[in-house]
Design an enzyme around this catalytic site. Structure first.
Site, short mmCIF file in Angstrom:
data_model
loop_
_atom_site.label_atom_id
_atom_site.label_comp_id
_atom_site.label_asym_id
_atom_site.label_seq_id
_atom_site.Cartn_x
_atom_site.Cartn_y
_atom_site.Cartn_z
N TYR A 144 0.91 -1.29 -0.02
CA TYR A 144 0.21 0.05 0.08
C TYR A 144 0.79 1.24 -0.06
O TYR A 144 1.85 1.36 0.80
CB TYR A 144 -0.91 0.02 1.36
N ASP A 239 9.24 2.96 -0.01
CA ASP A 239 8.14 3.33 0.66
C ASP A 239 8.53 2.90 2.19
O ASP A 239 8.03 1.77 2.65
CB ASP A 239 6.80 3.07 0.11
N LYS A 267 4.14 8.78 8.95
CA LYS A 267 4.34 8.20 10.35
C LYS A 267 4.98 8.58 11.48
O LYS A 267 4.61 9.71 12.04
CB LYS A 267 4.14 6.56 10.20
C1 LIG Z 1 0.50 4.35 5.92
C2 LIG Z 1 1.19 4.36 4.58
C3 LIG Z 1 1.00 5.14 3.53
C4 LIG Z 1 -0.05 6.21 3.63
O1 LIG Z 1 0.21 7.13 4.56
P1 LIG Z 1 -0.99 8.17 4.89
O2 LIG Z 1 -0.38 9.21 5.96
O3 LIG Z 1 -2.04 7.34 5.59
O4 LIG Z 1 -1.32 8.92 3.84
C5 LIG Z 1 1.72 4.98 2.43
N1 LIG Z 1 2.69 3.81 2.40
C6 LIG Z 1 2.87 2.85 3.61
C7 LIG Z 1 3.74 2.06 3.28
C8 LIG Z 1 1.98 3.30 4.52
O5 LIG Z 1 2.07 2.20 5.56
#
Ligand SMILES: *Cc1c(COP(=O)(O)O)cnc(C)c1O
Length: 429
Positions: A144, A239, A267
């Protein structure tokens, strides 16, 4: 467990907010009950509107690695807020956070701050496309990267699935350049790259997958991606929105000794406030406006309050033994959990890297989206409900990570182990 007020709040919420929530998984749909409404949090615990106490293993989906309301973070935020909350102009705080990020991640020479992980990934991909002059993108099934159009691609089976939108409202045209490949499958990746070599701008990957539950990279996977990307002049994007400052101060790239060209963060770098970031090689980053021709902007980007939350959190994380401590506690905790399940005969597989882990209700190894999907989600839902009744707050879905924070005490973990013992008994009936 009393849930009267949460129930009332949820009914009211549904009148004013679609589904009653501002992010879908919060609605508890896949675990077959109504959500609790959180009143406040302190350390390892959260308290709902009904007065129940829970040990929190969700940690706001990752950011709260220090626990809730850490005194140093709260006092830093209180100090900053007195000076105003947003100017839409440069401040020294954002320079400080950017510097700390580059010090933590040797692969990041310069970094742009944004307000969410979604923005970070979306912008990194635009930049990679601008830099390479190519359109196609490889992502991995079950990974994701936020909810921007081009990344919401339905994960299909087979070697590679040409972009099929994973959501209504995403035009097929927007995802026709997104190629989806099974996670941990280097051979499938090579095949796709060889087929489209001169058209692929970027490979984006969660270096440790966290959004299908925790799935670590198999040996050689990340190194292999690095080699392929270098050979075909493709921008490799890690990511690390979950893994950055989570599995070690320098993220998964430090742990697995593999350097991407660009990194997405989120995060933890906001310490519980909305911050995201993307950064990497100066040569690529310089293509961003105002230096270059790739546009990217944000009214609240580098927001002083949010940035201060990140700075103070990183200052604590940068101390010597933080990650060893998290590793040791998480390892022992998961070992005990494994023991309880083994004795009970309920088959599970626990995947863990540092303080992030998932208990998969399955009898076979979980290596990718296909094997993750094999899990018994009904059993997870039952386990979740039993644990919630026992005062333990887990992610309301099988396909998420649990997180340990520095605030979780031995006593918390013992209590959680006891609750697991109780929950597992309910499976025998
Ligand atoms: C949470 C997450 C996102 C998205 O971040 P948001 O702050 O919720 O938009 C993107 N990539 C990864 C790997 C994530 O865990």
């Amino acid at each position: 467990m009393n849930t009267k007020k949460s129930h009332e709040l949820f009914n009211e919420a549904k009148r004013f907010i679609p589904g009653g929530v501002n992010s879908p998984v919060r609605a508890f749909k896949s675990v077959g009950r109504e959500p609790i409404f959180v009143d406040h949090g302190k350390g390892s615990k959260i308290y709902d509107a009904d007065g129940n106490e829970y040990i929190d293993f969700v940690s706001s989906w990752g950011p709260m690695i220090l626990g809730h309301g850490h005194p140093r973070v709260i006092s830093a935020l209180s100090e900053t807020i007195k000076g105003g909350t947003s100017f839409g102009a440069p401040t020294s705080l954002e320079v400080m956070l950017a510097k700390m990020v580059t010090e933590a991640f040797p692969s990041i020479e310069t970094v742009r701050l944004v307000s969410s992980g979604t923005e970070a990934a979306m912008s990194a991909i635009r930049l990679a496309r601008g830099y390479t002059g190519r359109d196609k993108l490889i992502k991995f099934e079950g990974c994701y990267h936020g909810h921007s159009d081009g990344l919401l691609v339905k994960t299909g089976s087979g070697a590679a699935t040409l972009g099929i939108p994973g959501s209504a409202g995403v035009p097929a045209d927007y995802v026709k350049n997104t190629l989806s490949v099974p996670y941990n499958n280097l051979a499938a990746t090579e095949k796709v790259v060889e087929k489209y070599s001169q058209e692929i701008a970027a490979i984006i990957v969660e270096p440790i997958a966290g959004n299908m539950g925790v799935v670590p990279p198999v040996q050689g996977f990340l190194e292999g991606l690095r080699k392929i990307a270098t050979r075909f002049e493709i921008v490799l994007i890690f990511d690390e929105v979950i893994t950055g400052f989570r599995v070690s101060y320098g993220g998964a790239q430090e742990l697995y000794h593999t350097k991407p060209d660009l990194t997405c963060l989120g995060k933890i770098i906001g310490g519980g406030l909305p911050v995201g970031a993307f950064g990497g090689k100066r040569e690529i980053m310089n293509r961003l406006a105002p230096e270059g021709d790739v546009y990217q902007a944000g009214t609240l980007s580098g927001n002083p309050l949010a940035v201060r939350g990140g700075i103070e959190t990183l200052k604590i994380l940068r101390q010597d033994d933080v990650y060893q401590k998290l590793e040791k506690r998480s390892r022992n905790f998961c070992k005990e959990i494994e023991g309880i399940f083994r004795e009970s005969g309920v088959p599970v597989r626990i995947n863990r890297v540092g303080s992030m882990f998932t208990i998969f209700f399955t009898d076979s190894e979980v290596l990718d989206y296909f094997t993750a999907k094999h899990c018994d989600t009904e059993s997870y839902a039952q386990y979740f409900r039993e644990m919630l009744n026992g005062g333990i707050y887990l992610a309301p879905s099988q396909f998420e990570a649990s997180f340990l924070s520095l605030a979780h005490s031995d006593e918390d973990l013992e209590k959680a182990i006891k609750a697991i013992g109780g929950a597992v008994k309910s499976f025998k009936a």
